[in-house]
Design a protein around this motif. Structure first.
Motif, short mmCIF file in Angstrom:
data_model
loop_
_atom_site.label_atom_id
_atom_site.label_comp_id
_atom_site.label_asym_id
_atom_site.label_seq_id
_atom_site.Cartn_x
_atom_site.Cartn_y
_atom_site.Cartn_z
N GLY A 96 1.30 8.18 -7.38
CA GLY A 96 2.01 8.45 -8.75
C GLY A 96 1.40 9.18 -9.78
N GLY A 97 0.30 9.67 -9.22
CA GLY A 97 -0.58 10.34 -10.34
C GLY A 97 -1.44 9.47 -10.97
N ARG A 98 -1.68 8.30 -10.33
CA ARG A 98 -2.83 7.39 -11.15
C ARG A 98 -4.00 7.25 -10.41
NH1 ARG A 98 -1.39 1.85 -11.73
NH2 ARG A 98 -3.01 2.06 -13.11
N ALA A 99 -5.07 7.17 -10.93
CA ALA A 99 -6.46 7.26 -10.29
C ALA A 99 -6.91 5.99 -9.82
CB ALA A 99 -7.46 8.04 -11.24
N ALA A 100 -6.64 4.99 -10.64
CA ALA A 100 -7.10 3.57 -10.04
C ALA A 100 -6.55 3.21 -8.86
CB ALA A 100 -6.61 2.40 -11.40
N PRO A 101 -5.48 3.33 -8.54
CA PRO A 101 -4.86 2.92 -7.19
C PRO A 101 -5.60 3.85 -6.10
CG PRO A 101 -3.25 3.34 -8.47
CD PRO A 101 -4.26 3.79 -9.10
N LEU A 102 -5.90 4.84 -6.26
CA LEU A 102 -6.57 5.82 -5.30
C LEU A 102 -8.15 5.44 -5.33
CD1 LEU A 102 -6.89 8.51 -3.74
CD2 LEU A 102 -7.45 9.72 -5.80
N VAL A 103 -8.79 5.06 -6.25
CA VAL A 103 -10.42 4.45 -5.93
C VAL A 103 -10.05 3.10 -5.49
CG1 VAL A 103 -12.13 3.58 -7.43
CG2 VAL A 103 -10.88 5.70 -8.13
N ALA A 104 -9.00 2.24 -5.56
CA ALA A 104 -8.84 1.08 -4.88
C ALA A 104 -8.84 1.19 -3.59
CB ALA A 104 -7.73 0.06 -5.73
N HIS A 105 -7.90 2.31 -3.04
CA HIS A 105 -7.52 2.60 -1.65
C HIS A 105 -8.93 3.02 -1.06
CE1 HIS A 105 -5.47 3.89 1.88
NE2 HIS A 105 -6.15 4.90 1.66
N LEU A 106 -9.76 3.79 -1.56
CA LEU A 106 -10.98 4.10 -1.29
C LEU A 106 -11.82 3.03 -0.94
CD1 LEU A 106 -11.53 7.55 -2.88
CD2 LEU A 106 -10.81 7.36 -0.78
#
Length: 125
Positions: free
Chosen positions: A89-99
């Motif tokens: 959804g365009g959010r960076a925090a979940p992307l970093v958490a996933h990584l």
């Protein structure tokens, strides 16, 4: 730039991001050991990148020299934003958490992220 860069085209881009301008034969030489691609294959991939606007060319005698039209950082920024938009959804925090969950973050990664967050906070004040 129009169109996505394929995995094979990325091989060409990495060579050009590291060193350019370069002739097709020189690019093929750099990639030969890792890919086994012929000069014809490399020229086809370069042609596609030129059509997409990712690579520019200039004449140099009877050959062309190629250089990237988009920086590695600029392409990475766009690709990362697209990935974050599509998956989170365009959010960076979940992307970093996933990584972080997938491969884990080493201590250097964590320190880099902490420094980045501090810098972003400082810039927003």
């Amino acid at each position: 730039m129009s169109g996505q860069i394929t995995k094979a085209e990325f091989e060409i881009m990495h060579v050009l991001w590291d060193e350019s301008p370069m002739a097709a034969a020189d690019i093929a030489d750099k990639l030969a050991e890792d890919t086994g691609w012929s000069l014809k294959t490399v020229k086809t991939l370069i042609s596609r990148l030129v059509e997409k606007g990712a690579v520019a060319h200039e004449p140099d005698g009877r050959r062309y020299l190629y250089r990237p039209n988009v920086s590695r950082q600029s392409y990475a920024r766009g690709a990362t934003k697209k990935l974050a938009d599509q998956l989170f959804g365009g959010r960076a925090a979940p992307l970093v958490a996933h990584l972080a969950e997938g491969e884990g973050l080493c201590e250097d990664d964590i320190q880099d992220l902490e420094a980045l967050v501090k810098e972003l906070k400082r810039d927003s004040d």
